[in-house]
Design an enzyme around this catalytic site. Sequence first.
Site, PDB file in Angstrom:
ATOM      1  CD  GLU A 125      -2.322  -1.991   0.768  1.00  0.00           C
ATOM      2  OE1 GLU A 125      -3.230  -2.514   0.225  1.00  0.00           O
ATOM      3  OE2 GLU A 125      -1.428  -2.766   1.284  1.00  0.00           O
ATOM      4  CE1 TYR A 143       0.214   3.617   5.310  1.00  0.00           C
ATOM      5  CE2 TYR A 143      -0.562   1.384   4.492  1.00  0.00           C
ATOM      6  CZ  TYR A 143      -0.785   2.878   4.998  1.00  0.00           C
ATOM      7  OH  TYR A 143      -2.153   3.160   5.266  1.00  0.00           O
ATOM      8  NE  ARG A 159      -2.416  -6.464   1.978  1.00  0.00           N
ATOM      9  CZ  ARG A 159      -3.400  -5.728   2.432  1.00  0.00           C
ATOM     10  NH1 ARG A 159      -3.766  -5.370   3.669  1.00  0.00           N
ATOM     11  NH2 ARG A 159      -4.381  -5.239   1.605  1.00  0.00           N
ATOM     12  CG  HIS A 198      -2.981   4.252   0.855  1.00  0.00           C
ATOM     13  ND1 HIS A 198      -4.184   3.700   0.869  1.00  0.00           N
ATOM     14  CD2 HIS A 198      -2.308   4.009   1.969  1.00  0.00           C
ATOM     15  CE1 HIS A 198      -4.232   2.826   1.924  1.00  0.00           C
ATOM     16  NE2 HIS A 198      -3.093   2.904   2.659  1.00  0.00           N
ATOM     17  CD  GLN A 228     -22.223   8.040   3.124  1.00  0.00           C
ATOM     18  OE1 GLN A 228     -22.753   7.546   2.106  1.00  0.00           O
ATOM     19  NE2 GLN A 228     -23.138   8.623   3.787  1.00  0.00           N
ATOM     20  CD  GLN A 258     -34.370   8.548  -3.426  1.00  0.00           C
ATOM     21  OE1 GLN A 258     -33.595   8.808  -4.110  1.00  0.00           O
ATOM     22  NE2 GLN A 258     -35.706   8.932  -3.240  1.00  0.00           N
TER      23      GLN A 258
END
Length: 717
Positions: free
Chosen positions: A174, A176, A224, A262, A349, A423
């Site tokens: 990612e 890092y 990872r 990212h 969200q 919705q």
Amino acid sequence: MPELATSSPSSAFPHLLSPLDLGPFTVKNRLVMGSMHVGLEDHAKDAPKLAAHLAERARGGVGLIVTGGCSPNLSGRLTPHGAQIRPGHMDAHLLVTRDVHEADGRIVLQLLHAGRYAFHPLAVSPSGGRSPITPFRSRPLTRIGVRRTIDAFARAARAGVEAGYDGVEVMGSEGYLLNQFLAPATNRRRDRYGRTAEDRRAVPLAVAGAVREAIGPRGLLTYRISLQDLVKNGQDWDEILALARELEARGVDVLSTGIGWHEARVPTIATSVPPGAFVDVTRHLREQVSVPVVASNRLHDAHIAESVLADGSADLISMARQLLADPQLPRKLEAGRENQIVSCISCNQACLDKVFVGERASCLVNPRAAHETELRLLPVPVQRRRKVAVVGGGPAGLEAAISAAERGHTVTLFEALDEVGGQFLFAARIPGKESYGEALRSWRTRLVAAGVGVHLSTRADAEMLAGFDDVIVATGVRPRVLDLPGFAPPADPAAASGPGPRVLSYAQLLSMPRERALAEVGERVAIIGAGGIGVDVAEFLTAPLPSFTEDLPAWRERWGVVDPAERRGGLAVRERTGQAPTALLERSAVPTEVHVLQRRTGKIGKDLGRTTGWVHRAELRHAGIIEHRGVAYRAIDAAGLHVTEPGTDPGAAPTETVVAADTVVVCAGQESERGLVDELALLEDGPRVHVIGGADVAAELDAERAIRQAVETAAAL
């Protein structure tokens, strides 16, 4: 309503639910709760909440839990007050590991050094410099600093296993710190840590070796590993494969795959990413190593996860956000209740968007996530059970009905339309949001399982509801009517229009099948309003058929994703032509000219989600959308939509503009549907009334707030 599943779990998910020997111990199934920071890791006072959050996933049956990332030292913290492992101060971690183990779970501690992603002035990195996602400039690590960092990883790992963790995961993906050492883009050192690909691997390998020695043979060591950096001058495949093999030699038990930095301008976990988009590269790794490999990124669907294991692409499946949405997922699979799983819609969200602004995470479809000690749905004694009516079958009404029924109340749901969804029915029709349909299917099945009585095509009134103890009003919203000359949306969207453009509300447009809508709107469309709904409508009108989410090769081509064996970072090189792309128009019969207009002067889609808004804005640019900002709406007539726009030069007078259009779609906000509330207020000795969701507050169609209100209301009955 759909019938409940009766399939045998052993036949439906034989690979996903089978145990696996990882070396130090055996996990009971192949499901891993991947690392995800929820905002409870940073302060010891939040340890009881974090323990409850993770223990609930352990009780739900997940095979292995990975914590949110904790830094091994001060410079590696993600934020000034971010989580850091400090030997001698591990009481909070002891609480977490105790509760997870008491729930029959296994848990490993993730060690993450932020490197140049650190959001504070102490940031360090291989070569110094600032990342595109932080305002702080990192300083380059000295050789002494490198050795101290390796030692810090070892000390933190030792403290972790002493605090009860079953092992350690080293975050090397990612973008890092360790990933930064591996990529030429961020490692420009001229010493033994950066001159060659072998030199660039030195620090990650040294960290892995030091951690292995620190935790001993009885601790699980996972690493990872980034398989596609998706940035210019990232790693190539030979380098990735060499790293993987050398990690094995250093004693790594499991390789957990990561995709994308990212800062990458390629979406990797948004809802528009095709499920299983990165399985191929995971398979390539598994074919070349002997340790178990964990697949990740957009693998929420259990059937897809099962197929990934069945065809040998991976040994385990990482689900992070999906286990926020439903901590009981493994148990439901075991019981053959997979269609009752609460589906993650990858909206980000309530989870990632919250964490990136320093707030505690939750989940849009499960507001109890990371709030388990505060928002509790306890069974009610028989003598306290109430007769509850829920009016409105949108997300808020559905969640209120299910939550109240699961507590033991007698619940009846009334919906004016012939199907539930509200919705979300519109959202599921937007290209790239197909996952919203999975949430709808889950709600429908859970209504049946909870024993909710459902009355469709029924517009409840006060007289009908007089006999209930409680009425939860979740009647939602209606599109706002514009005070604009010439604005007159037809009651029937199929009705013939007069001279000038056809005018539709967003609800009328999205109620039509997409193919029909595209055929009827004409070649030129003007969209009034550029909030979330306006952007959705623009994508509805311009995305190809089928959408990229359902066409993996086209999605890869759209975003420039290639095999890392072909190009460094797994990212294609694109030439800038300065012309609006036309690929979408070539693939489908869509309007050739789409205008999006807003009153504000800021950029279109400015207030969309922090982690997904840029994806939507990129899609609009790719589609060649014509933007109009800072406009004032004047009228609609035979010539088109009349607006006033700011002058092109500073201080210039506004100009009158006519946007020629065959159709005008109005996305200018909503108003609450509250008529029933007024009716109920007239009843003498009537039921208690609770107003939730859009019926309470119409602004922004906030599904997160609406669903949270629903669960809080049900919990308080």
